[in-house]
Design a protein around this motif. Structure first.
Motif, PDB file in Angstrom:
ATOM      1  N   LEU A  31     -62.723 -32.116  23.053  1.00  0.00           N
ATOM      2  CA  LEU A  31     -61.806 -32.072  21.917  1.00  0.00           C
ATOM      3  C   LEU A  31     -62.301 -31.089  20.863  1.00  0.00           C
ATOM      4  O   LEU A  31     -61.546 -30.244  20.378  1.00  0.00           O
ATOM      5  CB  LEU A  31     -61.677 -33.477  21.316  1.00  0.00           C
ATOM      6  CG  LEU A  31     -60.828 -33.611  20.072  1.00  0.00           C
ATOM      7  CD1 LEU A  31     -59.358 -33.386  20.395  1.00  0.00           C
ATOM      8  CD2 LEU A  31     -61.036 -34.979  19.454  1.00  0.00           C
ATOM      9  N   ALA A  32     -63.566 -31.180  20.501  1.00  0.00           N
ATOM     10  CA  ALA A  32     -64.133 -30.271  19.507  1.00  0.00           C
ATOM     11  C   ALA A  32     -64.051 -28.821  19.985  1.00  0.00           C
ATOM     12  O   ALA A  32     -63.674 -27.926  19.221  1.00  0.00           O
ATOM     13  CB  ALA A  32     -65.584 -30.644  19.207  1.00  0.00           C
ATOM     14  N   SER A  35     -60.853 -26.900  19.560  1.00  0.00           N
ATOM     15  CA  SER A  35     -60.566 -26.352  18.231  1.00  0.00           C
ATOM     16  C   SER A  35     -61.481 -25.176  17.900  1.00  0.00           C
ATOM     17  O   SER A  35     -61.430 -24.649  16.792  1.00  0.00           O
ATOM     18  CB  SER A  35     -60.743 -27.447  17.162  1.00  0.00           C
ATOM     19  OG  SER A  35     -62.110 -27.699  16.916  1.00  0.00           O
ATOM     20  N   LYS A  62     -59.934 -26.546  11.053  1.00  0.00           N
ATOM     21  CA  LYS A  62     -60.094 -26.921  12.464  1.00  0.00           C
ATOM     22  C   LYS A  62     -60.449 -28.398  12.598  1.00  0.00           C
ATOM     23  O   LYS A  62     -59.967 -29.086  13.504  1.00  0.00           O
ATOM     24  CB  LYS A  62     -61.147 -26.044  13.143  1.00  0.00           C
ATOM     25  CG  LYS A  62     -60.692 -24.620  13.334  1.00  0.00           C
ATOM     26  CD  LYS A  62     -61.769 -23.774  13.979  1.00  0.00           C
ATOM     27  CE  LYS A  62     -61.291 -22.347  14.194  1.00  0.00           C
ATOM     28  NZ  LYS A  62     -62.329 -21.504  14.794  1.00  0.00           N
ATOM     29  N   THR A  66     -57.988 -31.259  14.276  1.00  0.00           N
ATOM     30  CA  THR A  66     -58.468 -32.139  15.342  1.00  0.00           C
ATOM     31  C   THR A  66     -58.094 -33.585  15.029  1.00  0.00           C
ATOM     32  O   THR A  66     -57.582 -34.308  15.888  1.00  0.00           O
ATOM     33  CB  THR A  66     -59.995 -31.993  15.513  1.00  0.00           C
ATOM     34  OG1 THR A  66     -60.278 -30.627  15.840  1.00  0.00           O
ATOM     35  CG2 THR A  66     -60.525 -32.886  16.609  1.00  0.00           C
TER      36      THR A  66
END
Length: 110
Positions: A31-32, A35, A62, A66
């Protein structure tokens, strides 16, 4: 810059987790990275929030994006994202504040 997100898990998240418990760190790392950020830490916590995610990113937007993306799934609620500063960075802020303070006039003083 370091951004910290804390949030609560919803009942839907817990139902999915209970039906198939898993280590979520890899999912949070992905997920991180989606971004353009880097996951530094992810922990489940007790108290008013259920997890903390710490990422390194080049823009605060960012980190917020998220949170918004995951929040739109209904899996988290009450998300809070804040910026964190290293001790060296905060020292620079203190130095700047000292310079700025010289331009401030207290109320009632000429």
């Amino acid at each position: 810059m370091i951004m910290i997100t804390r949030a609560r898990l919803t009942a839907d998240y817990l139902k999915g987790f209970m039906s198939a418990p898993e280590d979520r760190e890899a999912a949070m790392r992905k997920l991180a990275e989606a971004s353009g950020s880097k996951l530094l830490s992810f922990y489940f916590t007790a108290g008013d929030k259920d997890f903390i995610m710490i990422i390194e990113t080049d823009t605060p937007e960012k980190a917020i994006a998220t949170s918004v993306a995951v929040g739109s799934t209904g899996m988290i609620t009450d998300a809070t994202t804040v910026r964190a500063w290293t001790c060296a960075e905060f020292k620079s802020i203190g130095d700047m504040a000292g310079d700025i303070l010289s331009a401030y006039r207290l109320p009632g003083q000429a």
